[in-house]
Design a protein around this motif. Structure first.
Motif, short mmCIF file in Angstrom:
data_model
loop_
_atom_site.label_atom_id
_atom_site.label_comp_id
_atom_site.label_asym_id
_atom_site.label_seq_id
_atom_site.Cartn_x
_atom_site.Cartn_y
_atom_site.Cartn_z
N PRO A 170 -7.78 41.35 12.96
CA PRO A 170 -7.75 40.47 14.13
C PRO A 170 -9.13 39.91 14.47
O PRO A 170 -9.24 38.75 14.86
N THR A 207 -6.81 35.15 21.32
CA THR A 207 -6.42 33.74 21.14
C THR A 207 -6.28 33.04 22.49
O THR A 207 -6.60 31.85 22.62
N LEU A 261 6.11 33.85 24.85
CA LEU A 261 6.26 34.67 23.64
C LEU A 261 7.29 35.78 23.85
O LEU A 261 8.10 36.06 22.96
N SER A 318 2.04 34.16 27.37
CA SER A 318 2.52 35.49 26.99
C SER A 318 3.99 35.65 27.38
O SER A 318 4.78 36.23 26.63
N VAL A 355 -0.77 32.75 13.56
CA VAL A 355 -0.99 33.67 14.67
C VAL A 355 0.23 33.69 15.59
O VAL A 355 0.66 34.75 16.06
N LEU A 373 2.26 37.10 16.49
CA LEU A 373 2.44 37.62 17.85
C LEU A 373 3.92 37.84 18.17
O LEU A 373 4.28 38.82 18.85
N ASP A 399 -7.53 42.88 20.47
CA ASP A 399 -6.15 42.42 20.63
C ASP A 399 -6.07 40.93 20.28
O ASP A 399 -6.73 40.10 20.91
N GLU A 412 -3.64 38.68 20.56
CA GLU A 412 -3.08 37.79 21.59
C GLU A 412 -4.09 37.52 22.70
O GLU A 412 -4.30 36.38 23.11
N LYS A 430 4.98 40.93 16.10
CA LYS A 430 4.54 42.19 16.72
C LYS A 430 5.53 42.63 17.78
O LYS A 430 5.87 43.82 17.89
N ARG A 431 6.04 41.69 18.57
CA ARG A 431 7.02 42.03 19.60
C ARG A 431 8.32 42.54 18.98
O ARG A 431 9.06 43.32 19.61
#
Length: 286
Positions: free
Chosen positions: A242, A87, A107, A104, A172, A176, A82, A84, A179-180
């Motif tokens: 990744p 990182t 984000l 998180s 990155v 991220l 993963d 996220e 991706k959401r």
């Protein structure tokens, strides 16, 4: 046998041992117990001599790194680690004790803001453009050209805090968020640079996140590489996994710490690179 509070306090006080063999034994016992000892190390430190404080800090540092290594092994054992989580584990190396859930959650909030303003009929290209504009024009994220080799640029947490970073961390960040929003963005690891890529029905397009999300076509990427002294190869435009993105981020930090003389930090990061790439901890022979 699990030790109670008093036994843990007593064990920590034994770190004032002068005999090297006895001190080594105490350290091994503490490392064997794990991070449960950290509060007692902090408690002891409050009234410690300068010399003892250094010793306590050293043990606490070893405990946190031991815990971090285990988390990296768990991450690396996944078929596709993963991004996220990885990182933010890297951020924990630079900032032990960091509450990564804060980042998180940040984000989540940014992605929700972009989603709220996104037209229902927006295509991939329009959606990527709106996300990029919000991140780089709206929130002011940009490449840190003044202090490019500052280690903070390689920690996602600090990039979010300062809104400055290097190509890979800024990319990155975009990935991220993408991706959401279920956008088909991917990392492109060109030599000496890092881009985000996506397709909008035809030829691939690229975003240079270090340059405020500048949109680039494949011919423009090729020309950029040639100007920088690199030969173009088709694989350079393909998605980077990744696992390789994480390894690249850690290697950037290794290079920085080697140049600044922080050899111990560079060596520890070398261990983390090996774990990311192999799923095995080189320091654990079991």
């Amino acid at each position: 046998m699990e030790l109670d509070n008093q036994a843990l306090r007593s064990l920590v006080t034994l770190l004032d041992e002068e005999d090297p063999a006895s001190l080594a034994l105490v350290r091994r016992q503490i490392l064997g117990i794990g991070t449960a000892v950290l509060p007692y190390l902090d408690e002891q430190r409050a009234a410690a001599t300068p010399e003892m404080a250094i010793r306590l800090d050293s043990v606490a540092d070893d405990l946190r790194f031991q815990d971090l290594r285990r988390d990296f092994v768990r991450l690396a054992l996944s078929k596709i680690p993963d991004l996220e989580q990885g990182t933010l584990l890297i951020s924990r190396f630079g900032f032990p004790g960091l509450d990564t859930t804060i980042y998180s959650a940040w984000l989540d909030r940014v992605a929700a803001t972009v989603a709220k303003d996104m037209p229902a009929d927006a295509g991939i290209g329009e959606s990527v453009r709106r996300l990029s504009n919000h991140l780089f024009q709206g929130l002011g994220f940009a490449g840190n050209e003044t202090h490019y080799y500052d280690a903070d640029n390689s920690y996602l947490s600090r990039v979010i805090d300062t809104r400055r970073g290097i190509p890979v961390t800024l990319t990155v960040l975009l990935l991220l968020l993408g991706k959401r929003l279920r956008l088909p963005l991917y990392g492109v690891g060109t030599p000496g640079h890092f881009l985000a890529g996506f397709r909008d029905g035809g030829e691939p397009l690229f975003l240079d996140c270090f340059r405020s999300g500048q949109l680039m076509t494949l011919p423009e990427v090729k020309r950029m590489l040639v100007r920088s002294g690199y030969d173009w190869r088709p694989e350079l435009g393909k998605p980077v996994s990744p696992r390789d993105v994480l390894a690249r981020m850690v290697r950037n930090l290794i290079s920085i710490y080697q140049k600044t003389g922080a050899v111990d930090r560079a060596e520890r990061l070398s261990t983390l690179v090996e774990i990311v790439l192999t799923g095995r901890d080189p320091g654990n022979s079991a």
